[in-house]
Enzyme design. Structure first.
Site, PDB file in Angstrom:
ATOM      1  N   ALA A  10     -14.480  12.918   2.756  1.00 44.53           N
ATOM      2  CA  ALA A  10     -14.540  14.109   1.918  1.00 44.53           C
ATOM      3  C   ALA A  10     -15.913  14.147   1.244  1.00 44.53           C
ATOM      4  O   ALA A  10     -16.738  13.244   1.422  1.00 44.53           O
ATOM      5  CB  ALA A  10     -13.413  14.083   0.881  1.00 44.53           C
ATOM      6  N   MET A  11     -16.162  15.216   0.457  1.00 43.90           N
ATOM      7  CA  MET A  11     -17.442  15.357  -0.250  1.00 43.90           C
ATOM      8  C   MET A  11     -17.691  14.207  -1.211  1.00 43.90           C
ATOM      9  O   MET A  11     -16.749  13.679  -1.811  1.00 43.90           O
ATOM     10  CB  MET A  11     -17.415  16.621  -1.119  1.00 43.90           C
ATOM     11  CG  MET A  11     -17.824  17.906  -0.459  1.00 43.90           C
ATOM     12  SD  MET A  11     -19.360  17.902   0.434  1.00 43.90           S
ATOM     13  CE  MET A  11     -20.550  18.184  -0.869  1.00 43.90           C
ATOM     14  N   ASN A  12     -18.941  13.914  -1.386  1.00 38.59           N
ATOM     15  CA  ASN A  12     -19.383  12.995  -2.438  1.00 38.59           C
ATOM     16  C   ASN A  12     -18.781  11.598  -2.338  1.00 38.59           C
ATOM     17  O   ASN A  12     -18.540  10.934  -3.339  1.00 38.59           O
ATOM     18  CB  ASN A  12     -19.089  13.581  -3.833  1.00 38.59           C
ATOM     19  CG  ASN A  12     -19.760  14.935  -4.017  1.00 38.59           C
ATOM     20  OD1 ASN A  12     -20.872  15.133  -3.539  1.00 38.59           O
ATOM     21  ND2 ASN A  12     -19.096  15.859  -4.677  1.00 38.59           N
ATOM     22  N   ALA A  13     -18.547  11.168  -1.096  1.00 39.19           N
ATOM     23  CA  ALA A  13     -17.997   9.822  -0.887  1.00 39.19           C
ATOM     24  C   ALA A  13     -19.111   8.814  -0.626  1.00 39.19           C
ATOM     25  O   ALA A  13     -18.857   7.622  -0.506  1.00 39.19           O
ATOM     26  CB  ALA A  13     -17.019   9.832   0.283  1.00 39.19           C
ATOM     27  N   LYS A  15     -21.661   9.370   1.960  1.00 39.10           N
ATOM     28  CA  LYS A  15     -22.012   9.329   3.384  1.00 39.10           C
ATOM     29  C   LYS A  15     -23.494   9.074   3.598  1.00 39.10           C
ATOM     30  O   LYS A  15     -23.881   8.255   4.416  1.00 39.10           O
ATOM     31  CB  LYS A  15     -21.649  10.659   4.063  1.00 39.10           C
ATOM     32  CG  LYS A  15     -20.173  10.856   4.295  1.00 39.10           C
ATOM     33  CD  LYS A  15     -19.912  12.117   5.116  1.00 39.10           C
ATOM     34  CE  LYS A  15     -20.444  13.366   4.476  1.00 39.10           C
ATOM     35  NZ  LYS A  15     -19.874  13.654   3.151  1.00 39.10           N
ATOM     36  N   GLU A  89     -24.758  14.968   7.915  1.00 43.16           N
ATOM     37  CA  GLU A  89     -24.082  16.284   7.901  1.00 43.16           C
ATOM     38  C   GLU A  89     -23.678  16.699   9.317  1.00 43.16           C
ATOM     39  O   GLU A  89     -23.889  17.845   9.731  1.00 43.16           O
ATOM     40  CB  GLU A  89     -24.996  17.358   7.282  1.00 43.16           C
ATOM     41  CG  GLU A  89     -25.559  17.013   5.918  1.00 43.16           C
ATOM     42  CD  GLU A  89     -24.551  17.161   4.780  1.00 43.16           C
ATOM     43  OE1 GLU A  89     -23.373  17.490   5.028  1.00 43.16           O
ATOM     44  OE2 GLU A  89     -24.950  16.932   3.628  1.00 43.16           O
ATOM     45  N   HIS A 186      -3.165  18.029  -4.095  1.00 40.96           N
ATOM     46  CA  HIS A 186      -3.873  18.780  -5.126  1.00 40.96           C
ATOM     47  C   HIS A 186      -4.730  19.901  -4.531  1.00 40.96           C
ATOM     48  O   HIS A 186      -4.910  20.945  -5.136  1.00 40.96           O
ATOM     49  CB  HIS A 186      -4.694  17.828  -6.007  1.00 40.96           C
ATOM     50  CG  HIS A 186      -3.833  17.139  -7.022  1.00 40.96           C
ATOM     51  ND1 HIS A 186      -3.720  15.771  -7.103  1.00 40.96           N
ATOM     52  CD2 HIS A 186      -2.994  17.654  -7.965  1.00 40.96           C
ATOM     53  CE1 HIS A 186      -2.851  15.476  -8.076  1.00 40.96           C
ATOM     54  NE2 HIS A 186      -2.405  16.593  -8.604  1.00 40.96           N
TER      55      HIS A 186
HETATM   56 ZN    ZN Z   1      -4.649  14.281  -6.109  1.00 40.50          ZN
END
Ligand code: ZN
Length: 195
Positions: A10-13, A15, A89, A186
């Site tokens: 996911a974003m901001n992990a 990479k 990316e 979520h």
């Molecule tokens: Zn959650």
């Protein structure tokens, strides 16, 4: 034999940080690498790649028409110690380009390490990631967590006020301020609100 690796998250992990660390490990051993980054990423200057924690490197920009196989085939004779190709990316690759990087692995015997998001802000797969998940020999998940503590697998796009964005183009480059990594539950709760 060389292999195709897909590092997805996911974003901001982290990479790009992971990519730059791998690049450093190769270079530290005297090997040469090539790093590619999409030219649509305007967060950094063209021909550069930067991670959120401050690591930087030179990179080659690619667009939709870029031919990875031909480019690397032409460049290879000038880089006798080329040992690895890294792609940042990689969700922005198209199917043809994933086919090209498979040929880089199989025909040129060069390992390719691709790093990318699995899904977009609507929860749909990116074209590049779809084929990387299908064709790569090695799938490696870079994990990050949702605010609830569960693993984050989805990417929510938010506006300047932090409200979820549900419509718009798939590609809109932004950093931590425009995307929030969430668990599926979520993500679905926020996406389905007001629908
Ligand atoms: Zn959650």
């Amino acid at each position: 034999m060389a292999k195709l690796y897909f590092y997805y998250s996911a974003m901001n992990a982290g990479k790009t940080t992971t990519l730059l660390q791998s690049d450093y490990n190769y270079r530290e051993r005297g090997m040469e690498t090539l790093i590619f980054t999409p030219c649509i990423d305007t967060r950094v200057a063209p021909g550069k790649i930067a991670s959120r924690i401050g690591l930087k490197a030179d990179a080659i920009s690619f667009d939709n028409h870029f031919d990875f196989f031909q480019y690397i085939l032409d460049l290879k004779p000038t880089l006798p110690r080329l040992q690895c190709v890294l792609i940042d990316e990689a969700q922005f690759l198209n199917k043809t380009q994933v086919e090209q990087i498979c040929r880089v692995v199989d025909d040129l015997n060069l390992p390719v390490l691709a790093y990318g998001l699995r899904s977009d802000f609507k929860g749909e797969p990116f074209e590049g990631s779809k084929y990387l998940l299908t064709w790569a020999e090695n799938l490696v998940e870079i994990k990050t967590i949702c605010h609830c503590g569960r693993k984050a697998t989805m990417n929510q796009r938010v506006d300047a006020f932090g409200n979820p964005v549900k419509e718009g183009a798939q590609i809109e480059i932004g950093g931590n301020d425009r995307y929030v990594a969430l668990c599926r539950n979520h993500f679905n709760q926020a996406f389905k609100q007001d629908r």
